[in-house]
Design a protein around this motif. Structure first.
Motif, PDB file in Angstrom:
ATOM      1  N   SER A  44       1.002  -1.167  -0.072  1.00 45.75           N
ATOM      2  CA  SER A  44       0.005   0.176  -0.003  1.00 45.75           C
ATOM      3  C   SER A  44       0.914   1.251   0.159  1.00 45.75           C
ATOM      4  O   SER A  44       1.951   1.132   0.326  1.00 45.75           O
ATOM      5  CB  SER A  44      -1.000  -0.205   1.099  1.00 45.75           C
ATOM      6  N   PHE A  45       0.315   2.218  -0.539  1.00 44.42           N
ATOM      7  CA  PHE A  45       1.084   3.672  -0.449  1.00 44.42           C
ATOM      8  C   PHE A  45       0.189   4.746   0.211  1.00 44.42           C
ATOM      9  O   PHE A  45      -0.998   4.758  -0.542  1.00 44.42           O
ATOM     10  CB  PHE A  45       1.460   4.087  -1.851  1.00 44.42           C
ATOM     11  N   HIS A  46       0.451   5.555   0.881  1.00 40.61           N
ATOM     12  CA  HIS A  46      -0.289   6.775   1.208  1.00 40.61           C
ATOM     13  C   HIS A  46       0.615   8.011   1.380  1.00 40.61           C
ATOM     14  O   HIS A  46       1.904   7.673   1.595  1.00 40.61           O
ATOM     15  CB  HIS A  46      -0.896   6.640   2.539  1.00 40.61           C
ATOM     16  N   TRP A  47       0.004   9.246   1.140  1.00 35.02           N
ATOM     17  CA  TRP A  47       0.665  10.354   1.287  1.00 35.02           C
ATOM     18  C   TRP A  47      -0.101  11.465   1.603  1.00 35.02           C
ATOM     19  O   TRP A  47      -1.323  11.491   1.643  1.00 35.02           O
ATOM     20  CB  TRP A  47       1.386  10.514  -0.311  1.00 35.02           C
ATOM     21  N   GLY A  48       0.668  12.579   2.084  1.00 29.30           N
ATOM     22  CA  GLY A  48      -0.054  13.799   2.407  1.00 29.30           C
ATOM     23  C   GLY A  48       0.982  15.117   2.848  1.00 29.30           C
ATOM     24  O   GLY A  48       2.176  14.793   2.741  1.00 29.30           O
ATOM     25  N   LYS A  49       0.328  15.943   2.932  1.00 27.30           N
ATOM     26  CA  LYS A  49       1.142  17.254   2.975  1.00 27.30           C
ATOM     27  C   LYS A  49       1.025  17.552   4.693  1.00 27.30           C
ATOM     28  O   LYS A  49      -0.085  17.487   5.164  1.00 27.30           O
ATOM     29  CB  LYS A  49       0.656  18.215   2.325  1.00 27.30           C
ATOM     30  N   ASP A  50       2.006  18.258   5.162  1.00 22.75           N
ATOM     31  CA  ASP A  50       1.986  18.763   6.423  1.00 22.75           C
ATOM     32  C   ASP A  50       0.858  19.734   6.768  1.00 22.75           C
ATOM     33  O   ASP A  50       0.736  20.719   6.028  1.00 22.75           O
ATOM     34  CB  ASP A  50       3.464  19.315   6.804  1.00 22.75           C
ATOM     35  N   VAL A  51      -0.102  19.596   7.763  1.00 17.71           N
ATOM     36  CA  VAL A  51      -1.057  20.381   8.114  1.00 17.71           C
ATOM     37  C   VAL A  51      -0.809  20.604   9.611  1.00 17.71           C
ATOM     38  O   VAL A  51      -2.070  21.355  10.100  1.00 17.71           O
ATOM     39  CB  VAL A  51      -2.458  19.852   7.807  1.00 17.71           C
ATOM     40  N   SER A  52      -0.032  20.268  10.126  1.00 17.49           N
ATOM     41  CA  SER A  52       0.110  20.664  11.633  1.00 17.49           C
ATOM     42  C   SER A  52       0.355  22.142  12.131  1.00 17.49           C
ATOM     43  O   SER A  52       0.842  22.901  11.269  1.00 17.49           O
ATOM     44  CB  SER A  52       1.388  19.909  12.078  1.00 17.49           C
ATOM     45  N   ILE A  53      -0.423  22.517  13.069  1.00 20.61           N
ATOM     46  CA  ILE A  53      -0.211  23.766  13.633  1.00 20.61           C
ATOM     47  C   ILE A  53       0.836  23.978  14.861  1.00 20.61           C
ATOM     48  O   ILE A  53       0.938  25.161  15.222  1.00 20.61           O
ATOM     49  CB  ILE A  53      -1.681  24.218  14.469  1.00 20.61           C
ATOM     50  N   GLU A  54       1.338  22.949  14.972  1.00 14.52           N
ATOM     51  CA  GLU A  54       2.494  23.023  15.894  1.00 14.52           C
ATOM     52  C   GLU A  54       3.841  23.604  15.391  1.00 14.52           C
ATOM     53  O   GLU A  54       4.831  23.868  15.978  1.00 14.52           O
ATOM     54  CB  GLU A  54       2.799  21.613  16.404  1.00 14.52           C
ATOM     55  N   ASN A  55       3.770  23.567  13.958  1.00  9.60           N
ATOM     56  CA  ASN A  55       5.154  24.219  13.463  1.00  9.60           C
ATOM     57  C   ASN A  55       6.544  23.658  13.645  1.00  9.60           C
ATOM     58  O   ASN A  55       7.521  24.129  14.060  1.00  9.60           O
ATOM     59  CB  ASN A  55       5.220  25.744  13.652  1.00  9.60           C
ATOM     60  N   LEU A  56       6.484  22.163  13.805  1.00  9.08           N
ATOM     61  CA  LEU A  56       7.463  21.297  14.252  1.00  9.08           C
ATOM     62  C   LEU A  56       8.243  20.451  12.987  1.00  9.08           C
ATOM     63  O   LEU A  56       8.741  19.597  13.413  1.00  9.08           O
ATOM     64  CB  LEU A  56       7.221  20.600  15.373  1.00  9.08           C
ATOM     65  N   HIS A  57       7.658  20.725  11.779  1.00  8.65           N
ATOM     66  CA  HIS A  57       7.929  19.907  10.698  1.00  8.65           C
ATOM     67  C   HIS A  57       9.333  20.034  10.258  1.00  8.65           C
ATOM     68  O   HIS A  57       9.794  19.307   9.163  1.00  8.65           O
ATOM     69  CB  HIS A  57       7.126  20.502   9.700  1.00  8.65           C
ATOM     70  N   GLN A  58      10.206  21.176  10.593  1.00  8.00           N
ATOM     71  CA  GLN A  58      11.498  21.217  10.410  1.00  8.00           C
ATOM     72  C   GLN A  58      11.811  21.288   8.869  1.00  8.00           C
ATOM     73  O   GLN A  58      12.932  20.972   8.424  1.00  8.00           O
ATOM     74  CB  GLN A  58      12.240  20.269  10.929  1.00  8.00           C
ATOM     75  N   GLY A  59      10.995  22.010   8.436  1.00 13.75           N
ATOM     76  CA  GLY A  59      11.070  22.249   6.823  1.00 13.75           C
ATOM     77  C   GLY A  59      10.323  21.055   5.924  1.00 13.75           C
ATOM     78  O   GLY A  59      10.001  21.267   4.615  1.00 13.75           O
ATOM     79  N   PHE A  60      10.172  19.964   6.537  1.00 15.37           N
ATOM     80  CA  PHE A  60       9.553  18.831   5.943  1.00 15.37           C
ATOM     81  C   PHE A  60       8.180  19.192   5.421  1.00 15.37           C
ATOM     82  O   PHE A  60       7.539  19.672   6.464  1.00 15.37           O
ATOM     83  CB  PHE A  60       9.679  17.541   6.586  1.00 15.37           C
ATOM     84  N   THR A  61       7.646  18.912   4.088  1.00 22.43           N
ATOM     85  CA  THR A  61       6.387  19.582   3.748  1.00 22.43           C
ATOM     86  C   THR A  61       5.401  18.296   3.334  1.00 22.43           C
ATOM     87  O   THR A  61       4.218  18.529   3.302  1.00 22.43           O
ATOM     88  CB  THR A  61       6.351  20.601   2.600  1.00 22.43           C
ATOM     89  N   HIS A  62       6.024  17.230   2.910  1.00 21.82           N
ATOM     90  CA  HIS A  62       5.141  16.063   2.411  1.00 21.82           C
ATOM     91  C   HIS A  62       5.559  14.728   3.152  1.00 21.82           C
ATOM     92  O   HIS A  62       6.775  14.809   3.496  1.00 21.82           O
ATOM     93  CB  HIS A  62       5.549  15.896   0.774  1.00 21.82           C
TER      94      HIS A  62
END
Length: 109
Positions: A44-62
């Motif tokens: 299986s394969f799933h994907w998504g874009k960052d939608v967090s409001i915590e702003n802890l993604h360190q620049g990662f977007t997908h």
């Protein structure tokens, strides 16, 4: 806690290079998703874009997650010619990438 027998999740966190057009990103994602049709161990394969409001993604977007029945399946996937060809194209468009493979654990309370 109970580890799922054999199952391995293959996770990529990515940031596309500035200037990669949205339609090109969409085509790359479609190409990634199509690997599940070409590589038998990829279940299986799933994907998504960052939608967090915590702003802890360190620049990662997908976020991309693939499921395999075993660690051997991940190894077969990584060496598969379709993956090698796609990975060369995909990685050329990324500024950042982080890869993690893990065995899911179910917590029963």
């Amino acid at each position: 806690m109970e580890e799922q027998k054999g199952v391995v999740k293959h996770v990529l966190l990515t940031k596309f290079k500035d200037g990669v057009p949205p339609d090109q990103i969409e085509q790359l994602i479609k190409g990634y998703a199509n690997l599940v049709n070409l590589i038998e161990p990829m279940k299986s394969f799933h994907w998504g874009k960052d939608v967090s409001i915590e702003n802890l993604h360190q620049g990662f977007t997908h976020f991309f997650e693939s499921t395999f029945e075993s660690a051997e399946g991940v190894a077969e996937y990584i060496a598969h010619p379709a993956h090698v060809e796609f990975a060369n194209l995909f990685l050329a468009n990324l500024e950042k990438v982080l890869v993690i493979d893990y065995k899911p654990t179910i917590v029963r309370i």
